[in-house]
Design a protein around this motif. Structure first.
Motif, PDB file in Angstrom:
ATOM      1  N   ARG A   1       0.582   5.490   1.312  1.00 29.36           N
ATOM      2  CA  ARG A   1      -0.298   6.693   1.884  1.00 29.36           C
ATOM      3  C   ARG A   1       0.112   8.071   1.318  1.00 29.36           C
ATOM      4  NH1 ARG A   1      -0.007  11.328   5.169  1.00 29.36           N
ATOM      5  NH2 ARG A   1       2.465  11.008   5.487  1.00 29.36           N
TER       6      ARG A   1
ATOM      7  N   LEU B   1      -5.483   6.180   1.968  1.00 34.17           N
ATOM      8  CA  LEU B   1      -4.593   5.031   1.906  1.00 34.17           C
ATOM      9  C   LEU B   1      -4.808   4.425   0.532  1.00 34.17           C
ATOM     10  CD1 LEU B   1      -2.642   3.776   4.037  1.00 34.17           C
ATOM     11  CD2 LEU B   1      -4.454   2.290   4.387  1.00 34.17           C
TER      12      LEU B   1
ATOM     13  N   ILE C   1      -4.478   1.173  -2.128  1.00 35.11           N
ATOM     14  CA  ILE C   1      -4.070  -0.211  -2.145  1.00 35.11           C
ATOM     15  C   ILE C   1      -4.483  -0.556  -3.439  1.00 35.11           C
ATOM     16  CG2 ILE C   1      -5.287  -2.284  -1.271  1.00 35.11           C
ATOM     17  CD1 ILE C   1      -6.142  -0.777   1.313  1.00 35.11           C
ATOM     18  N   HIS C   2      -3.584  -1.549  -4.057  1.00 29.83           N
ATOM     19  CA  HIS C   2      -3.932  -1.857  -5.187  1.00 29.83           C
ATOM     20  C   HIS C   2      -3.553  -3.505  -5.351  1.00 29.83           C
ATOM     21  CE1 HIS C   2       0.238  -2.853  -5.237  1.00 29.83           C
ATOM     22  NE2 HIS C   2       0.426  -3.168  -6.670  1.00 29.83           N
TER      23      HIS C   2
ATOM     24  N   THR D   1     -14.110   1.770   0.799  1.00 23.16           N
ATOM     25  CA  THR D   1     -12.934   2.232  -0.246  1.00 23.16           C
ATOM     26  C   THR D   1     -13.573   2.791  -1.535  1.00 23.16           C
ATOM     27  OG1 THR D   1     -13.148   0.242  -1.215  1.00 23.16           O
ATOM     28  CG2 THR D   1     -11.187   0.698   0.415  1.00 23.16           C
TER      29      THR D   1
ATOM     30  N   TYR E   1       0.889  -1.198   0.009  1.00 24.49           N
ATOM     31  CA  TYR E   1       0.046  -0.077  -0.023  1.00 24.49           C
ATOM     32  C   TYR E   1       0.830   1.229   0.211  1.00 24.49           C
ATOM     33  CZ  TYR E   1       1.272   0.869   4.738  1.00 24.49           C
ATOM     34  OH  TYR E   1       2.155   1.044   5.862  1.00 24.49           O
TER      35      TYR E   1
ATOM     36  N   ILE F   1       2.055   4.550  -4.858  1.00 19.11           N
ATOM     37  CA  ILE F   1       2.132   3.226  -4.344  1.00 19.11           C
ATOM     38  C   ILE F   1       3.618   2.794  -4.547  1.00 19.11           C
ATOM     39  CG2 ILE F   1       1.374   0.753  -4.229  1.00 19.11           C
ATOM     40  CD1 ILE F   1      -1.592   1.699  -4.755  1.00 19.11           C
TER      41      ILE F   1
END
Ligand code: FAD
Length: 224
Positions: A53, A58, A60-61, A110, A51, A125
């Motif tokens: 910031r 945040l 996320i992939h 999300t 992840y 990221i």
């Protein structure tokens, strides 16, 4: 400041709750792996992910085929935890033995990103996980982007818990005063990079490897 909500309030050891938002940022920036959890048809699920910031969100992939991430993209409530393990705490009893750590939990929903926002998030990221690498290799292809899901989670509701220092002496009268007690500090270490077998002779190790070394060294919380 981090507002303490019914779901972020520590039940035990409330003195270890930290509401300074900068500490949340520090933990999230030092960490490399997050665990994302959600409940799917009554079944709890949790998975580790990389992840990054970016400000108060945040990123996320993962693969568009990843079940948990697809559920998160569809709007499920998630909880994300990042843990930095700083030491093993050896008390004079196993009951009082513990760990030193910095950890953060983020709750929320999300949003899946698309277009330029998605590409920017992927770069971010990548910069967090492997600083400098994005510009050392080719850009993502449309097919690769299509196969990648990128989720944004706002840092609106989060808790931080930190334990530092020696073992608690909660029951001194019951312990052997001659027994050793203390802390075994733990930290992450980046070893020498290992070139892949297909790297041609003369191709140097790239600057991003040194940057990663510095990034891993920054996780060190053993002096806290
Ligand atoms: C590396 C590590 C090892 C641990 N080992 C143990 C163990 O073996 N046994 C054990 O009981 N506990 C352990 N803990 C502590 C554990 O994470 C909980 O803090 C603990 O169970 C007490 O939770 P609680 O009753 O205060 O919170 P709960 O009532 O369980 O949770 C309420 C809310 O408090 C917040 N919260 C709770 N814990 C944390 C945390 N660690 N970080 C950030 N927010 C948190 C969350 O927002 C959560 O929703 C460990 C923590 C870490 C980081």
């Amino acid at each position: 400041m981090l507002e303490v909500t019914p779901r972020t309030r520590l039940t035990r050891k409330p003195d270890r709750q930290v509401t300074d938002r900068r500490m949340l940022h520090e933990i999230l920036d030092a960490g490399i792996v997050a665990h994302i959890a959600l409940c799917a048809d009554g079944q709890p699920m949790v998975l580790p992910v990389g992840y990054g910031r970016d400000g108060e969100r945040l990123l996320i992939h993962g693969s568009t085929g990843a079940g948990l991430l697809r559920r998160a993209a569809a709007g499920a409530q998630v909880a994300v935890v990042v843990t930095l393990l700083d030491g093993l705490v050896y008390a004079r009893s196993m009951f009082d033995s513990s760990m030193n750590y910095r950890s953060a939990v983020v709750f929320g929903q999300t949003t899946a990103l698309s277009g330029d926002a998605k590409l920017d998030a992927l770069r971010l990221i990548s910069e967090r996980l492997m600083p400098g690498r994005w510009s050392e290799v080719r850009p993502p292809k449309p097919k690769e982007l299509a196969a990648t899901l990128v989720l944004e989670l706002p840092l609106d509701e989060a808790s931080v818990k930190i334990r530092t220092g020696p073992p608690s002496e909660d029951h001194p009268d019951q312990e052997d005063p001659l027994a050793w007690s203390g802390v075994l500090p733990l930290r992450a270490v980046a070893d020498e990079a290992i070139a892949a077998p297909n790297v041609r002779p003369g191709v140097a190790t790239p600057p991003s490897i040194d940057a990663a070394r510095a990034r891993v060294a920054a996780i060190d919380g053993t002096q806290l």
